[in-house]
Write an enzyme that holds these catalytic residues in place. Structure first.
Site, PDB file in Angstrom:
ATOM      1  CB  THR A   1      -0.867   0.051   1.273  1.00  0.00           C
ATOM      2  OG1 THR A   1       0.030  -0.010   2.398  1.00  0.00           O
ATOM      3  CG2 THR A   1      -1.846  -1.110   1.333  1.00  0.00           C
TER       4      THR A   1
ATOM      5  CG  HIS B   1       6.190  26.108   1.012  1.00  0.00           C
ATOM      6  ND1 HIS B   1       4.945  25.700   1.448  1.00  0.00           N
ATOM      7  CD2 HIS B   1       6.000  26.632  -0.222  1.00  0.00           C
ATOM      8  CE1 HIS B   1       4.049  25.967   0.519  1.00  0.00           C
ATOM      9  NE2 HIS B   1       4.662  26.534  -0.511  1.00  0.00           N
TER      10      HIS B   1
HETATM   11  C1  RB5 Z   1       2.316  -6.975   3.063  1.00  0.00           C
HETATM   12  O1  RB5 Z   1       1.340  -7.955   2.892  1.00  0.00           O
HETATM   13  C2  RB5 Z   1       1.666  -5.631   3.269  1.00  0.00           C
HETATM   14  O2  RB5 Z   1       1.085  -5.572   4.523  1.00  0.00           O
HETATM   15  C3  RB5 Z   1       2.691  -4.524   3.105  1.00  0.00           C
HETATM   16  O3  RB5 Z   1       3.260  -4.610   1.835  1.00  0.00           O
HETATM   17  C4  RB5 Z   1       2.203  -3.105   3.230  1.00  0.00           C
HETATM   18  O4  RB5 Z   1       1.101  -2.859   2.422  1.00  0.00           O
HETATM   19  C5  RB5 Z   1       2.010  -2.603   4.592  1.00  0.00           C
HETATM   20  O5  RB5 Z   1       1.672  -1.433   4.826  1.00  0.00           O
END
Ligand code: RB5
Length: 142
Positions: free
Chosen positions: A66, A133
């Protein structure tokens, strides 16, 4: 020198980014992971953050599934401003306004074509240097 790191979720996008950056003439230091075997994202986020804080590398790129885990981890380090970006507008704005020194991306969120454009935008955009900034960035560390 650009520091780069990922967990297993970002492994294949990391390889694409490294190839792209090398083609563009950047020197890249790969802090792992080095396979798609399941691993712990904080290990790689900490290694990249330390390389940027120490000055060994001028900027860093972190990738996980993510982008969230690596950005949370990197932002624990004083002096790190890690920006999770999924679009070029944010990548440009975070360089201009926040002087972000680490780009975080989610390989399960952002496809490789867009990710490479985000990388280019991030690395090619200088900090604005505007007084407001600079003031806001120094307030982060207070
Ligand atoms: C791994 O499955 C996943 O949790 C990791 O890549 C990440 O997204 C965590 O924030």
């Amino acid at each position: 020198m650009i520091a780069i790191g990922s967990d297993h979720g970002g492994f294949s996008l990391k390889a694409e980014i490294i190839a792209h950056l090398q083609k563009r003439g950047f020197e890249v230091k790969d802090f792992g992971t080095y396979s798609e075997e399941s691993c712990d994202y904080p290990v790689y986020a900490k290694a990249v953050a330390k390389a940027v804080v120490s000055g060994e590398c001028e900027k860093g790129i972190l990738i996980c599934g993510t982008g969230i885990g690596v950005s949370i981890t990197a932002n624990k380090f004083r002096g790190i401003r890690a920006a999770l970006c999924g679009d070029c507008f944010s990548a440009e704005a975070t360089r201009l306004h926040n002087d972000a020194n680490i780009l975080a991306m989610g390989a399960r969120v952002t496809g490789p074509g867009l990710a490479l454009k985000i990388v280019d935008t991030f690395l090619d955009t200088p900090f604005s240097g505007d007084e407001r900034h600079i003031r806001r960035i120094s307030m982060i560390e207070e």
